[in-house]
Design an enzyme around this catalytic site. Structure first.
Site, PDB file in Angstrom:
ATOM      1  N   SER A  80       0.869  -1.731  -0.006  1.00 40.95           N
ATOM      2  CA  SER A  80      -0.254   0.262   0.239  1.00 40.95           C
ATOM      3  C   SER A  80       1.179   1.403  -0.212  1.00 40.95           C
ATOM      4  O   SER A  80       1.900   1.521   0.588  1.00 40.95           O
ATOM      5  CB  SER A  80      -0.662   0.446   1.452  1.00 40.95           C
ATOM      6  OG  SER A  80      -1.676   0.406   1.603  1.00 40.95           O
TER       7      SER A  80
ATOM      8  N   HIS B 233       2.561  11.753  -1.849  1.00 40.69           N
ATOM      9  CA  HIS B 233       2.499  13.563  -1.044  1.00 40.69           C
ATOM     10  C   HIS B 233       3.482  14.076  -1.797  1.00 40.69           C
ATOM     11  O   HIS B 233       4.224  14.862  -1.070  1.00 40.69           O
ATOM     12  CB  HIS B 233       2.026  13.833   0.803  1.00 40.69           C
ATOM     13  CG  HIS B 233       0.674  13.215   1.194  1.00 40.69           C
ATOM     14  ND1 HIS B 233      -0.205  13.436   0.725  1.00 40.69           N
ATOM     15  CD2 HIS B 233       0.712  11.731   1.485  1.00 40.69           C
ATOM     16  CE1 HIS B 233      -1.535  12.632   1.494  1.00 40.69           C
ATOM     17  NE2 HIS B 233      -0.803  11.928   2.036  1.00 40.69           N
TER      18      HIS B 233
ATOM     19  N   HIS C 243      -2.205   7.230  -4.624  1.00 46.69           N
ATOM     20  CA  HIS C 243      -2.607   6.250  -3.555  1.00 46.69           C
ATOM     21  C   HIS C 243      -2.435   4.774  -4.959  1.00 46.69           C
ATOM     22  O   HIS C 243      -3.338   4.730  -5.825  1.00 46.69           O
ATOM     23  CB  HIS C 243      -3.908   6.249  -2.662  1.00 46.69           C
ATOM     24  CG  HIS C 243      -4.034   5.182  -2.122  1.00 46.69           C
ATOM     25  ND1 HIS C 243      -5.745   4.566  -2.798  1.00 46.69           N
ATOM     26  CD2 HIS C 243      -3.768   4.196  -0.879  1.00 46.69           C
ATOM     27  CE1 HIS C 243      -5.690   3.305  -2.089  1.00 46.69           C
ATOM     28  NE2 HIS C 243      -5.066   3.568  -1.525  1.00 46.69           N
TER      29      HIS C 243
ATOM     30  N   ASN D 208      -2.827   0.193  -4.084  1.00 44.87           N
ATOM     31  CA  ASN D 208      -2.407  -0.609  -3.252  1.00 44.87           C
ATOM     32  C   ASN D 208      -3.056  -2.389  -3.837  1.00 44.87           C
ATOM     33  O   ASN D 208      -3.952  -2.151  -4.459  1.00 44.87           O
ATOM     34  CB  ASN D 208      -3.818  -0.901  -2.292  1.00 44.87           C
ATOM     35  CG  ASN D 208      -4.907  -0.848  -1.710  1.00 44.87           C
ATOM     36  OD1 ASN D 208      -4.812  -1.870  -1.521  1.00 44.87           O
ATOM     37  ND2 ASN D 208      -5.403   0.220  -2.090  1.00 44.87           N
ATOM     38  N   VAL D 209      -2.002  -3.236  -3.487  1.00 41.40           N
ATOM     39  CA  VAL D 209      -2.784  -4.516  -4.293  1.00 41.40           C
ATOM     40  C   VAL D 209      -2.230  -5.573  -3.303  1.00 41.40           C
ATOM     41  O   VAL D 209      -1.241  -5.675  -2.432  1.00 41.40           O
ATOM     42  CB  VAL D 209      -1.388  -4.461  -5.236  1.00 41.40           C
ATOM     43  CG1 VAL D 209      -2.141  -4.075  -6.801  1.00 41.40           C
ATOM     44  CG2 VAL D 209      -0.171  -4.784  -5.295  1.00 41.40           C
TER      45      VAL D 209
ATOM     46  N   HIS E  83      -6.197   7.773 -16.253  1.00 41.21           N
ATOM     47  CA  HIS E  83      -7.322   6.670 -17.231  1.00 41.21           C
ATOM     48  C   HIS E  83      -7.585   5.930 -18.084  1.00 41.21           C
ATOM     49  O   HIS E  83      -7.887   4.783 -18.435  1.00 41.21           O
ATOM     50  CB  HIS E  83      -8.984   7.342 -17.443  1.00 41.21           C
ATOM     51  CG  HIS E  83      -9.499   7.648 -15.931  1.00 41.21           C
ATOM     52  ND1 HIS E  83     -10.175   7.239 -14.780  1.00 41.21           N
ATOM     53  CD2 HIS E  83      -9.519   9.122 -15.152  1.00 41.21           C
ATOM     54  CE1 HIS E  83     -10.450   7.331 -13.287  1.00 41.21           C
ATOM     55  NE2 HIS E  83      -9.866   8.838 -14.195  1.00 41.21           N
TER      56      HIS E  83
ATOM     57  N   HIS F 188     -20.027  12.880   3.320  1.00 37.35           N
ATOM     58  CA  HIS F 188     -20.369  14.176   4.269  1.00 37.35           C
ATOM     59  C   HIS F 188     -19.640  15.081   4.035  1.00 37.35           C
ATOM     60  O   HIS F 188     -20.446  16.952   4.435  1.00 37.35           O
ATOM     61  CB  HIS F 188     -19.877  13.649   5.843  1.00 37.35           C
ATOM     62  CG  HIS F 188     -18.181  13.678   5.718  1.00 37.35           C
ATOM     63  ND1 HIS F 188     -17.125  12.802   5.996  1.00 37.35           N
ATOM     64  CD2 HIS F 188     -16.870  14.920   6.239  1.00 37.35           C
ATOM     65  CE1 HIS F 188     -16.142  13.448   5.911  1.00 37.35           C
ATOM     66  NE2 HIS F 188     -15.801  14.544   5.998  1.00 37.35           N
TER      67      HIS F 188
ATOM     68  N   ARG G 271      -0.357  -1.736  13.058  1.00 36.30           N
ATOM     69  CA  ARG G 271       0.720  -1.667  13.872  1.00 36.30           C
ATOM     70  C   ARG G 271       0.596   0.226  13.238  1.00 36.30           C
ATOM     71  O   ARG G 271      -0.063   0.717  11.675  1.00 36.30           O
ATOM     72  CB  ARG G 271       1.769  -0.987  12.903  1.00 36.30           C
ATOM     73  CG  ARG G 271       2.964  -0.882  13.414  1.00 36.30           C
ATOM     74  CD  ARG G 271       4.791  -1.239  12.858  1.00 36.30           C
ATOM     75  NE  ARG G 271       5.532  -0.013  12.639  1.00 36.30           N
ATOM     76  CZ  ARG G 271       5.922   0.511  12.469  1.00 36.30           C
ATOM     77  NH1 ARG G 271       5.582   0.861  11.285  1.00 36.30           N
ATOM     78  NH2 ARG G 271       7.128   0.962  13.036  1.00 36.30           N
TER      79      ARG G 271
END
Length: 301
Positions: A93, A97, A107, A109-110, A146, A176, A261
């Site tokens: 992951s 920034h 970002h 992740n796999v 894309h 929100h 963690r």
């Protein structure tokens, strides 16, 4: 083949972490620091963080491989068939920034999960994806991002990209705020058909495709001049990133609620961020263009 090769998945993930860190460090000129850790309940990982770089204010690339004799109750509440099974979970992951506000945050992740019980077939699946969070939008960048995602999906079926793009748009939605976190990308989970080899190949295509999607954008934008105005807006929009991760992100919540963690889980947070009460971008400004032209869901390719 439908018998999961756990060793092959782990070796790929370790190699992926190495490759991503090497290429990000080459772009930046600064090095990653490594922090290896052990999980009390079983397993561990290695977290790598680049801080205060020339291009990346902070980049974290985390590998973890944890295991245990039983799933926590929070995990089996929605998957009762996992109760009483031992499990292994592993993945890479990362969150980047950048310093320059014209370079978007990214970002990816796999991950792979397997739960086993004597006398029963294993329950396993892959998940992952990548998404882009610009502060100042460029159509060229959005199309490239894309298009790369679409092209890596094509060998696996014409319906794959539209389905996983929509899943990403739906997932990275800040309820929100009633707005998208960024311009999306790919998101998939619970992938275990038609067989292990097919699913593993797709996970690798996503993992390998991340740098193809991101690095050309970084190279185009990293030397653009910026001022305090752009920096202030970048820090304000980073607040949305924090809000999503702490309020809505399933992985963050699962990790924190199950005693994961904290340093590794929260390495996705930006090093600097700000909030401003009832901020409204000036009409016709580049900041307003982000809300008008980039955050609303659209088909870029």
């Amino acid at each position: 083949m439908n018998t999961p090769d756990i060793h092959a998945v782990k070796q790929y993930l370790l190699q992926l972490q190495d490759t991503i860190c090497q290429q990000l460090a080459a772009v930046d000129g600064a090095a990653f620091e490594e922090d290896s850790w052990q999980r009390e309940g079983g397993g561990g990982g290695r977290s790598r963080v680049l801080r205060g770089g020339n291009v990346f204010e902070q980049a974290g690339v985390n590998f973890s491989h944890v295991h245990g004799d039983a799933m926590p109750a929070s995990a089996t509440a929605h998957r009762p068939e996992l109760a009483g099974r031992s499990f292994e979970a592993m993945g890479v992951s990362l969150v980047v920034h950048p310093l320059n506000p014209y370079v978007p945050t990214s970002h990816a992740n796999v991950r792979f999960f397997i739960a086993e019980k004597p006398g029963c077939d294993p329950v396993w699946w892959f998940g992952g994806g990548f998404d882009l969070t610009p502060f100042y939008g460029f159509e060229e960048d959005a199309i490239h991002w894309h298009k790369t995602a679409r092209d890596l999906c094509r060998p696996f079926g014409e319906d794959v990209f539209p389905r996983y793009k929509k899943w990403c748009d739906d997932y990275f939605f800040i309820k929100h705020r009633n707005e998208q976190r960024g311009i999306g990308g790919l998101f998939f989970d619970d992938l275990n058909t038609p067989d292990f080899n097919h699913c593993f190949a797709f996970m690798q295509a996503v993992g390998n495709g991340y740098l193809d999607a991101y690095l050309p954008i970084v190279e185009r934008r990293k030397t653009l001049p910026w001022s305090e105005r752009e920096r202030d807006f970048q820090l304000y929009r980073r607040g949305r990133y924090v809000e999503f991760n702490l309020v809505w992100d399933r992985g963050t919540l699962f990790g924190l609620q199950t005693g994961g963690r904290a340093e590794s889980i929260l390495m996705s947070m930006p090093p600097m961020v700000r909030w401003e009460y009832n901020y409204q971008p000036e009409e016709g400004s580049p900041e307003a263009a982000l809300y008008r032209d980039f955050l609303p869901v659209r088909n870029w390719v």
